[in-house]
Scaffold this active site. Structure first.
Site, PDB file in Angstrom:
ATOM      1  CD  GLU A  38      -2.772   0.892   2.768  1.00 40.62           C
ATOM      2  OE1 GLU A  38      -3.882   1.941   2.505  1.00 40.62           O
ATOM      3  OE2 GLU A  38      -2.747  -0.117   3.090  1.00 40.62           O
ATOM      4  NE  ARG A 263       1.835  -7.822   9.501  1.00 42.93           N
ATOM      5  CZ  ARG A 263       2.067  -6.828   9.268  1.00 42.93           C
ATOM      6  NH1 ARG A 263       3.017  -6.249   9.287  1.00 42.93           N
ATOM      7  NH2 ARG A 263       0.790  -6.937   8.110  1.00 42.93           N
ATOM      8  CE  LYS A 273       2.945   0.447   4.937  1.00 40.58           C
ATOM      9  NZ  LYS A 273       1.873   0.125   3.808  1.00 40.58           N
TER      10      LYS A 273
HETATM   11  P1  ATP Z   1       2.282  -2.442   7.817  1.00 45.90           P
HETATM   12  O1  ATP Z   1       1.830  -3.143   9.432  1.00 45.90           O
HETATM   13  O2  ATP Z   1       4.064  -1.786   8.766  1.00 45.90           O
HETATM   14  O3  ATP Z   1       1.055  -0.457   7.712  1.00 45.90           O
HETATM   15  P2  ATP Z   1       0.818  -3.451   5.899  1.00 45.90           P
HETATM   16  O4  ATP Z   1       1.078  -5.020   5.440  1.00 45.90           O
HETATM   17  O5  ATP Z   1      -0.123  -2.560   5.730  1.00 45.90           O
HETATM   18  O6  ATP Z   1       2.008  -2.468   6.802  1.00 45.90           O
HETATM   19  P3  ATP Z   1       1.440  -3.881   3.368  1.00 45.90           P
HETATM   20  O7  ATP Z   1       1.606  -2.024   2.485  1.00 45.90           O
HETATM   21  O8  ATP Z   1      -0.431  -3.806   2.371  1.00 45.90           O
HETATM   22  O9  ATP Z   1       1.674  -2.926   4.420  1.00 45.90           O
HETATM   23  O10 ATP Z   1       2.445  -4.137   3.458  1.00 45.90           O
HETATM   24  C1  ATP Z   1       2.499  -5.055   1.253  1.00 45.90           C
HETATM   25  C2  ATP Z   1       3.027  -6.577   1.937  1.00 45.90           C
HETATM   26  O11 ATP Z   1       3.899  -6.665   2.779  1.00 45.90           O
HETATM   27  C3  ATP Z   1       1.731  -6.913   2.600  1.00 45.90           C
HETATM   28  O12 ATP Z   1       1.519  -8.686   1.551  1.00 45.90           O
HETATM   29  C4  ATP Z   1       1.969  -7.289   3.874  1.00 45.90           C
HETATM   30  O13 ATP Z   1       1.883  -8.730   4.057  1.00 45.90           O
HETATM   31  C5  ATP Z   1       3.424  -7.515   3.762  1.00 45.90           C
HETATM   32  N1  ATP Z   1       4.360  -6.986   5.779  1.00 45.90           N
HETATM   33  C6  ATP Z   1       3.744  -6.047   5.981  1.00 45.90           C
HETATM   34  N2  ATP Z   1       4.233  -5.935   7.039  1.00 45.90           N
HETATM   35  C7  ATP Z   1       5.579  -7.238   6.888  1.00 45.90           C
HETATM   36  C8  ATP Z   1       6.100  -7.806   8.110  1.00 45.90           C
HETATM   37  N3  ATP Z   1       6.215  -7.411   9.288  1.00 45.90           N
HETATM   38  N4  ATP Z   1       6.641  -9.187   7.614  1.00 45.90           N
HETATM   39  C9  ATP Z   1       5.992  -9.597   6.556  1.00 45.90           C
HETATM   40  N5  ATP Z   1       5.474  -9.414   5.735  1.00 45.90           N
HETATM   41  C10 ATP Z   1       5.292  -8.532   5.923  1.00 45.90           C
HETATM   42 MG    MG Z   2      -2.153  -2.877   4.755  1.00 44.36          MG
END
Ligand code: ATP
Ligand code: MG
Length: 560
Positions: A38, A263, A273
């Protein structure tokens, strides 16, 4: 934690093997994955794990991986983030070729599919407010309720069309999937799939005032791109039945399969983020690329190499169990890489003058020194030696403590690569601080060996005071004082380490470092691994970052 068997397959690979086998549902098909960030922030090391899994899994099966901006949520996205995401993934060494997509490009399709669902009696317009939806969710023994569930198809179609045309205010109505108000999985209790939200979108502008919900949009994005395996993190496990429901009920041939993995969490830092943004916007760090941040741009600026991060991601492995990895393991992977690949150099962080009183004034000698004892091809370089040198303040003690083998009056020490010198005295300023140390060199010990075989226990680093360059050096420590700043009693901000950045000025470096390139790392003998700060360093005012200490680092040695 350490999984050395990186070549053995993990559970994701096993699922895929099954799927592409003769009896599998993707027999004969190309394995196709995607990384769907995202664009609402910079990528962090957790994303690196997902990137490595998405791209490497495809690679392993000779498949392909898309990069897709998951920009269905209109409120907080930015072009700056899109660019940084691309840069970071390229830097890590992965390539999506021409397969770069935006989820928002599928808004029309998503709308069409939603109309299709309504027509099949599988979706309806509901006029409950978000609060009312929540109040009517029911519990394990009570089904959810919506008085609008049995609204005629034509009526829902008409209302949904008018929702799209902007006839209703934000939040007034939603489109809900008609699934199962009784389901033990609350995600299946007629989830909302569209909401009215008059927000400007960074790509579609004001074209839409209705936006699809993630759980509805994501499977469609995957299906439209022909993704075979949609790899995501564990929090989506309970959403998988909904993912499959959408896939099975829209009119699209592709049937992607969702597989979840744990994760990545790392101690002494935060990874969401939202929290990283708070650190940036609150001024607790100097931007997203502050070298203390777990963002990829921060790690890059700190001196992390792409291969150290990829190696880290491979070695922590893929699992279904949520685990927190020690920050020190990430550092370990970097050290391993730099130990093999970084050039050596000499630098003095806290300089004090060492004057070789019996060395002729004005004389300069040249010595050859190897650039990397682990890599002959790195060659050698020339360093100079003269009467006045700089050494570390901590390499001299007026009165040595037990076990101290460096300079103190009467003691001999080896100056790396050059001569053995014997300390003969020192000078203090008015405050009693030692400002100069005196020594005599033994001309018989050129190269550092004693002709009579006498033992010299200590070897210290130094730089030639007549042939060196000044630098600022930034030394970093953990950004947080506790292993898990997110689970304490206080807000995570309260746990920020006030000593996470130490700025040393007037450090003395070997002259050759003046020409260090951005992205190039060095081992400063006895001190750690350092690199040019890509943002603040100039050739006439150098700034180096310490990427990581040596295992038995400077600090430890100092405490001896
Ligand atoms: P955040 O909680 O940091 O905002 P998010 O999951 O909302 O993370 P996205 O931009 O939606 O962020 O993530 C893109 C991809 O990265 C998704 O498939 C998500 O599952 C993966 N991802 C995000 N954080 C992690 C993590 N700590 N470990 C492994 N994969 C992750
Ligand atoms: Mg997300």
């Amino acid at each position: 934690m350490e999984n050395e068997n990186i070549n053995t397959s993990n559970f994701i690979d096993d699922f895929i093997k099954e799927d592409i086998s003769q009896n599998g549902k993707y027999y004969g098909k190309t394995v196709h994955t995607r990384f769907p960030p995202e664009p609402n922030g910079y990528l962090h090391i957790g994303h690196a794990k997902a990137i490595c899994i998405d791209f490497s899994t495809a690679e392993k099966f000779k498949g392909i991986c898309n990069l897709r901006m998951d920009d269905t949520n209109p409120t907080k996205e930015d072009v700056e983030y899109v660019d940084s995401i691309k840069e970071d993934i390229k830097w890590l060494g992965f390539d999506w070729e021409d397969r770069f997509y935006y989820a928002s490009d599928y808004f029309d399709k998503m709308y069409e599919f939603a109309c299709g669902l309504i027509k099949k009696g599988l979706a309806y317009v509901c006029e409950l407010t978000p609060e009312q939806v929540r109040e009517n969710r029911g519990d394990l023994n009570t089904p959810a309720k919506s008085p609008y569930r049995d609204r005629p198809i034509e009526e829902s179609l008409d209302l949904f069309n008018r929702m799209k045309n902007g006839e209703f205010s934000d939040g007034k109505m939603t489109l809900r999937a008609k699934i199962d108000l009784n389901s033990g999985n609350f995600n299946m209790r007629d989830p909302v799939i569209y909401r009215i939200n008059r927000s400007h979108h960074h790509r579609t502008g004001d074209k839409w005032c209705i936006y699809p919900m993630y759980d509805y949009a994501h499977p469609i994005e995957d299906a439209l791109e022909g993704i075979t395996h949609s790899l995501c993190t564990l929090e989506f496990e309970d959403h998988r039945p909904l993912y499959e429901w959408v896939i099975n009920n829209i009119d699209c041939e592709a049937k992607p399969r969702q597989i979840e993995f744990a994760r990545l969490g790392i101690n002494n830092t935060v990874m969401s983020k939202r929290k990283l943004r708070q650190l940036v916007e609150g001024g607790y760090v100097n931007g997203w690329d502050d070298p203390r941040m777990p963002t990829l741009c921060g790690l890059r600026r700190r001196g992390y190499t792409p291969s150290s991060i990829r190696n880290f991601c491979e070695r922590i492995g893929v699992s279904k169990v949520i685990s927190t990895v020690d920050y020190s393991f990430l550092e370990h992977c970097l050290r391993e890489d730099l130990n093999m690949n970084a050039k050596r150099a000499m630098a003095v962080l806290n300089p004090i003058k060492l004057i070789i009183t019996n060395y002729p004034e004005g004389k300069t000698e040249k010595f050859e020194i190897e650039n990397n004892p682990n890599d002959e091809s790195a060659g050698k370089r020339e360093i100079t030696f003269s009467r006045e040198l700089y050494i570390e303040e901590s390499d001299f003690m007026e009165e040595p403590i037990k076990g101290y083998f460096r300079l103190y009056p009467g003691n001999e020490v080896r100056l790396k690569t050059t001569y053995v010198v014997k300390c003969t005295g020192f000078k203090k300023d008015d405050n009693g601080k030692v400002v100069e140390v005196y020594a005599e060199y033994d001309p018989q010990t050129r190269g550092g060996t004693t002709p009579d075989g006498r033992k010299v226990k200590g070897t210290i680093h130094w730089v030639d005071a007549n042939n060196c360059v000044d630098s600022e050096i930034r030394v970093y420590d953990n950004l947080f004082t506790v292993p898990d700043p997110e689970s304490g009693d206080k807000d995570f901000i309260e746990y920020i380490n006030p000593k996470s950045l130490e700025v040393l000025k007037g450090c003395k470096l070997e002259k050759s470092l003046k020409h260090a390139k951005k992205g190039e790392s060095f081992q400063f003998m006895r001190l750690g691994y350092f690199c040019i700060d890509s943002r603040d360093s100039r050739q006439d005012s150098l700034v180096f970052n310490r990427a990581v200490s040596l295992k038995d680092g400077f600090k430890k040695t100092n405490k001896k």
